[in-house]
Motif scaffolding. Structure first.
Motif, short mmCIF file in Angstrom:
data_model
loop_
_atom_site.label_atom_id
_atom_site.label_comp_id
_atom_site.label_asym_id
_atom_site.label_seq_id
_atom_site.Cartn_x
_atom_site.Cartn_y
_atom_site.Cartn_z
N LYS A 242 0.83 -1.21 0.00
CA LYS A 242 0.00 0.00 0.00
C LYS A 242 0.86 1.25 0.00
N ASN A 243 1.87 1.26 0.84
CA ASN A 243 2.76 2.43 0.92
C ASN A 243 3.50 2.64 -0.39
N LEU B 261 2.51 1.74 -3.44
CA LEU B 261 1.57 2.19 -4.47
C LEU B 261 1.13 3.63 -4.24
N ALA B 262 1.16 4.08 -2.99
CA ALA B 262 0.78 5.47 -2.69
C ALA B 262 1.94 6.44 -2.90
N GLY B 263 3.15 5.90 -3.07
CA GLY B 263 4.32 6.74 -3.23
C GLY B 263 4.72 6.94 -4.68
N ARG C 24 6.73 5.03 -6.35
CA ARG C 24 6.93 3.71 -6.95
C ARG C 24 8.35 3.52 -7.51
N GLU D 69 -1.98 -3.97 -6.92
CA GLU D 69 -2.77 -2.74 -7.07
C GLU D 69 -4.26 -3.02 -7.28
N ASN E 144 -7.26 -1.77 -4.73
CA ASN E 144 -8.26 -0.76 -5.12
C ASN E 144 -9.64 -1.36 -5.35
#
Length: 431
Positions: A218-219, A221-223, A225, A236, A240
């Protein structure tokens, strides 16, 4: 020497051609009308003296033969016979291995523990002789699932009449599969330890490792990458909400932990696989809208204090609680045994579930769990014309004699290596 090499090469090509699956049927060109059969729609409804019509791969009409409607195309006399939607095998490694004793034919288990980026579909062999044997029993589709590791990879859903894996695929990468650790372990008798069950001391650590892996994904994919992490990238769709998560877990504590932990992680498309012991936490499963893929009924109870016939009644217990239940095939000889899928459902029918409810385990329920119920699973107008005609009850091995089968409206071959041998040797002593 050159000529000898060419002859050898031609010989291999000839042998390969002999061992290949039948040529897939061409796209449906003419319409079909099946008249007079007993239609089992797969949703609990049965139509006596039915009329089923389909063209261009889709069902056009499903109703009574008494309807005043013009029949289309070739008319098939179904009187005294039964029509069913094509059966769907969940959680099977069909097409990922051909001969267990030959390592080179086994593609279901990759090296490593956390492999969400491994796609089973690209290893699927559409010309497998094992896959070919499914069709004469009405098993026309399956969820092809990888094995091994903590996160095994992604499954895909295929139909069984195709040139290659691209043609076979109905849904690519439908779910990620996690093998949840057991809260109990057995002693290592070869080291002098007690062989009985005891609490698994490494269980909390193994669970934390799975949770931390998902949080790290999660971290990532939120950054930004970077650097690129393919396993995290493969998570992903799951994170989602566009992909399902199949967790292979058994026991009251593991099942409870799975539901509570993934709820906190906001992963809601959850399906329990195996789920032995689910009857003891059925209310929790139902309240969280979790579906279950049960094991084959032909197995022993897990502990001494369980009823001897509990494995045969599990599907009914969970169904009576309002849980959507499908039937999976993982286990000993799973690829070869998948042809017996309808007979395993028939065993659940005999132990209280009833024929039409048991039929749902391998038709509408499984289609719903896999997310393909808008295409297949029931005989309804607009859905794929994936169905078959049986001489009798398709859940009974004595009467499951299939005369014709269709996948997406295409009339498919029911010949296999076994049927060819049967015909060959049945004539041996006639003269």
């Amino acid at each position: 020497m050159k000529k000898q090499f060419i002859y050898i090469l031609l010989g291999f090509l000839f042998i390969g051609n002999l061992s290949a699956q039948q040529t897939p049927a061409p796209k449906q060109k003419e319409a079909f009308s099946i008249e007079g059969a007993t239609a089992h729609l797969g949703n609990g409804t049965v139509i006596e003296n039915s009329l089923i019509m389909f063209s261009n791969g889709k069902l056009d009409f499903v109703g009574s033969a008494n309807s005043r409607i013009a029949r289309k195309g070739t008319i098939i006399n179904g009187k005294g016979k039964h029509v069913y939607p094509g059966f769907i095998a969940a959680n099977t490694s069909l097409g990922l291995a051909e001969i267990d004793a030959v390592r080179a034919t086994r593609d279901f288990d990759e090296v490593g523990g956390y492999l969400p980026h491994i796609r089973s579909i690209i290893a699927y062999n559409a010309e497998s002789k094992v896959v070919e044997t499914m069709r004469p029993n009405g098993v026309l589709m399956a969820q092809i699932t990888p094995r091994g590791g903590t996160i095994s990879g992604t499954s895909s859903i295929v139909q069984f009449d195709a040139w290659n894996w691209e043609d076979a695929a109905m849904v690519f990468d439908d779910a990620i599969h996690i093998n949840w650790p057991s809260s109990f372990s057995r002693g290592r008798w070869w080291l002098g330890e007690d062989a009985g069950l005891k609490p698994n001391k490494t269980y909390p650590e193994a669970v934390d490792k799975i949770v931390n892996y998902i949080k790290d994904a999660k971290n990532y994919l939120a950054g930004d990458r970077t650097p690129k992490n393919l396993p995290f990238e493969a998570m992903e769709k799951l994170l989602n909400g566009k992909q399902k998560l199949f967790v292979h877990a058994s026991g009251e504590k593991p099942i409870t932990d799975v539901i509570n932990i993934f709820k906190k992680l906001n992963i809601n498309n959850l399906v329990l696989v195996h789920a032995e012991g689910a009857d003891k936490v059925a209310d929790l499963i139902k309240d969280n809208n979790v579906s279950v893929i049960v094991n084959r009924a032909h197995r022993l109870p897990n502990s001494e204090d369980e009823d001897y016939d509990l494995p045969y009644r599990t599907a009914k217990i969970l169904t009576d609680k309002g849980i959507v239940v499908g039937l999976g095939m993982e286990g000993d000889m799973e690829r070869m045994s998948t042809r017996n899928l309808p007979f395993y459902a028939g065993t659940y029918a005999a132990y209280g579930l009833g024929k039409e409810e048991a039929l749902k385990l391998i038709t509408s329920n499984t289609a719903k769990i896999l997310g393909i119920d808008n295409q297949v699973g029931t005989l309804e107008v607009g859905k794929d014309a994936t169905l078959f005609i049986s001489e009798g009850d398709a859940l009974d091995m004595r009467t499951n004699i299939i005369s014709q089968a269709f996948i997406q409206g295409r009339k498919i071959s029911l010949e296999t290596h076994q049927t060819k041998l049967w015909k060959r040797y049945s004539n041996k002593y006639q003269n």
